[in-house]
Motif scaffolding. Structure first.
Motif, PDB file in Angstrom:
ATOM      1  N   ARG A 175       0.895  -1.158  -0.012  1.00  0.00           N
ATOM      2  CA  ARG A 175      -0.105   0.123   0.159  1.00  0.00           C
ATOM      3  C   ARG A 175       0.864   1.208   0.013  1.00  0.00           C
ATOM      4  N   LYS A 184       2.476   6.815  -7.390  1.00  0.00           N
ATOM      5  CA  LYS A 184       1.262   6.277  -8.107  1.00  0.00           C
ATOM      6  C   LYS A 184       1.193   5.924  -9.464  1.00  0.00           C
ATOM      7  N   ASP A 188       0.792   2.506 -11.038  1.00  0.00           N
ATOM      8  CA  ASP A 188      -0.311   2.374 -11.848  1.00  0.00           C
ATOM      9  C   ASP A 188      -0.047   1.874 -13.367  1.00  0.00           C
ATOM     10  N   THR A 191      -0.228  -1.742 -13.571  1.00  0.00           N
ATOM     11  CA  THR A 191      -1.420  -2.365 -13.266  1.00  0.00           C
ATOM     12  C   THR A 191      -2.233  -2.877 -14.316  1.00  0.00           C
ATOM     13  N   ARG A 222      -4.524  -3.643  -9.193  1.00  0.00           N
ATOM     14  CA  ARG A 222      -4.929  -2.534  -8.077  1.00  0.00           C
ATOM     15  C   ARG A 222      -6.205  -3.049  -7.047  1.00  0.00           C
ATOM     16  N   GLU A 225      -7.658   2.500  -4.256  1.00  0.00           N
ATOM     17  CA  GLU A 225      -6.802   3.662  -4.807  1.00  0.00           C
ATOM     18  C   GLU A 225      -5.469   3.360  -4.468  1.00  0.00           C
ATOM     19  N   ASN A 226      -4.882   2.971  -3.552  1.00  0.00           N
ATOM     20  CA  ASN A 226      -3.567   3.151  -2.946  1.00  0.00           C
ATOM     21  C   ASN A 226      -3.025   1.736  -2.619  1.00  0.00           C
ATOM     22  N   TYR A 228      -2.179  -2.358  -4.055  1.00  0.00           N
ATOM     23  CA  TYR A 228      -1.720  -3.240  -5.182  1.00  0.00           C
ATOM     24  C   TYR A 228      -1.590  -4.546  -4.674  1.00  0.00           C
TER      25      TYR A 228
END
Length: 391
Positions: A175, A184, A188, A191, A222, A225-226, A228
């Motif tokens: 996280r 991020k 991302d 992801t 993901r 939001e934060n 993975y």
């Protein structure tokens, strides 16, 4: 893990599964076989199939015995298919152990053991240093870092290393904290994109990918939001070097300078991998002493003395460097002759009969036995020598 998984079933189902499994296990062990319930390649194939038929059903708070049974059956079918492919490719016999090992390992060796993250860190740093010091490639490094919203290559290295070493390497999830929100964009970009219903209509379903390219390119899912989740540790570690090379080529305008990715790798192999990684690290393995002779392969272009020659006292080390790639079609062919021919082509003789790797080493050894090289006449110095080869 297996016992925990079937704990959702009723008592009768659990008893039947355990009894059937033990009978199957004992039967195979009597024949000298070993049962492995969970293998990386079978789980990757199952994940690939799940993503292929992904739907938009909402997450359930808890999984019912019916849902768990469906997952359990899917896993059994997936394992059975893989086992059948291996068995159909070569029927096990006492005289073909090498054939079976080559077929199975060629398709699975990347997933069986954890990759050494420390060597990948060293390769990654060498690659970034090479780009920074290369006038032609440095602008593309700037472009790549901008794509990831990073100020320096050290941020890239530190981000992946810290996430892996601080827990994700033991578990699977991590996280982002308020202090590292700037990472991020980077994570991302790793992801896996989940297609919506419209996108799936436009894109017809494809057969499973035996090389799992989607997971190699995007080794994360993901969770929120934060947060993975790592789909496969080796694919995440690959982002330090092997996957980094691919992303650097695809995500910057450097791809316009080369015909394709293999052409880019070929340039890196000769200009970077051999000189910046191979020469540097092999040289570092041996001390700076008067009894150590170190000769990289490009120092005497008119003398074939392997890619790196080292004499440490009476011991001679001959290193041959091969930055070879084996295609997915070959690795996943499940055909012994196909795989063997490709290995020989890469490491023994190419299509034109030119010596490669092993045969190059044999020639050098024969030359060395008859007469030392001019740059290291150990016979004149009154020394014997013992030859060690590395390829």
């Amino acid at each position: 893990m297996f016992t925990q998984w079937i704990s959702a079933f009723d008592t009768g189902a659990r008893r039947d599964i355990i009894e059937n499994y033990l009978k199957f296990k004992q039967k195979n062990e009597r024949r000298g076989s070993q049962i492995v319930l969970f293998t990386s390649v079978s789980l990757l194939r199952l994940m690939d199939r799940i993503m292929l038929f992904y739907n938009d059903l909402g997450l359930q708070e808890g999984f019912t015995a019916k849902v768990e049974m469906a997952c359990f059956q899917a896993w059994l079918v997936n394992n059975t298919e893989l086992a059948a492919e291996i068995q159909n490719s070569a029927t096990p016999r006492p005289d073909n152990l090498t054939e079976i090992l080559l077929i199975t390992q060629a398709s699975q060796y990347e997933y069986v053991e954890r990759k050494d993250i420390f060597s990948q860190i060293m390769f990654s740093k060498s690659f970034f240093d090479y780009l920074s010091g290369n006038i032609d490639f440095k602008p593309y490094l700037t472009e790549f870092l901008a794509c990831k919203n990073l100020k320096s290559s050290s941020q890239y290295l530190r981000a992946l290393t810290e996430v892996y070493m601080m827990g994700a390497g033991e578990g699977f999830s991590f996280r982002l904290t308020p202090a590292n929100q700037f990472l991020k964009s980077l994570f991302d970009s790793f992801t896996l994109p989940i297609p919506n219903e419209d996108q799936r209509r436009e894109r017809p379903l494809k057969a499973n990918d035996p090389d799992f390219k989607a997971f190699r390119v995007s080794p994360l899912v993901r969770i929120d939001e934060n947060s993975y989740y790592i789909l496969h540790h080796n694919f995440f570690v690959d982002k330090l070097y092997k996957g980094l090379l691919f992303d650097f080529f695809k995500e910057t305008s450097i791809h316009k300078r080369f015909r394709d990715f293999p052409a880019f790798l070929q340039i890196l192999g000769s200009e970077f991998a051999e000189k910046n990684i191979f020469y540097e690290y092999v040289s570092g393995w041996f001390g700076k002493n008067s009894y150590v002779i170190k000769v990289p392969g490009d120092r005497y272009p008119n003398i074939e003395c392997t890619d790196f020659y080292v004499r440490e006292g009476k011991s001679i080390f001959l290193f041959e460097f091969k930055n070879a790639l084996v295609s997915t079609a070959v690795k996943q062919s499940m055909d012994y002759q196909t795989i063997e021919q490709e290995i020989f082509k890469k490491l023994v003789r190419n299509e034109r009969g030119k010596p490669k790797g092993v045969t190059q080493l044999l020639k050098v050894i024969k030359d060395l036995v008859s007469k030392p090289f001019p740059f290291d006449d150990f016979v004149a110095k009154g020394s014997d020598a013992y030859i060690f080869i590395h390829c």
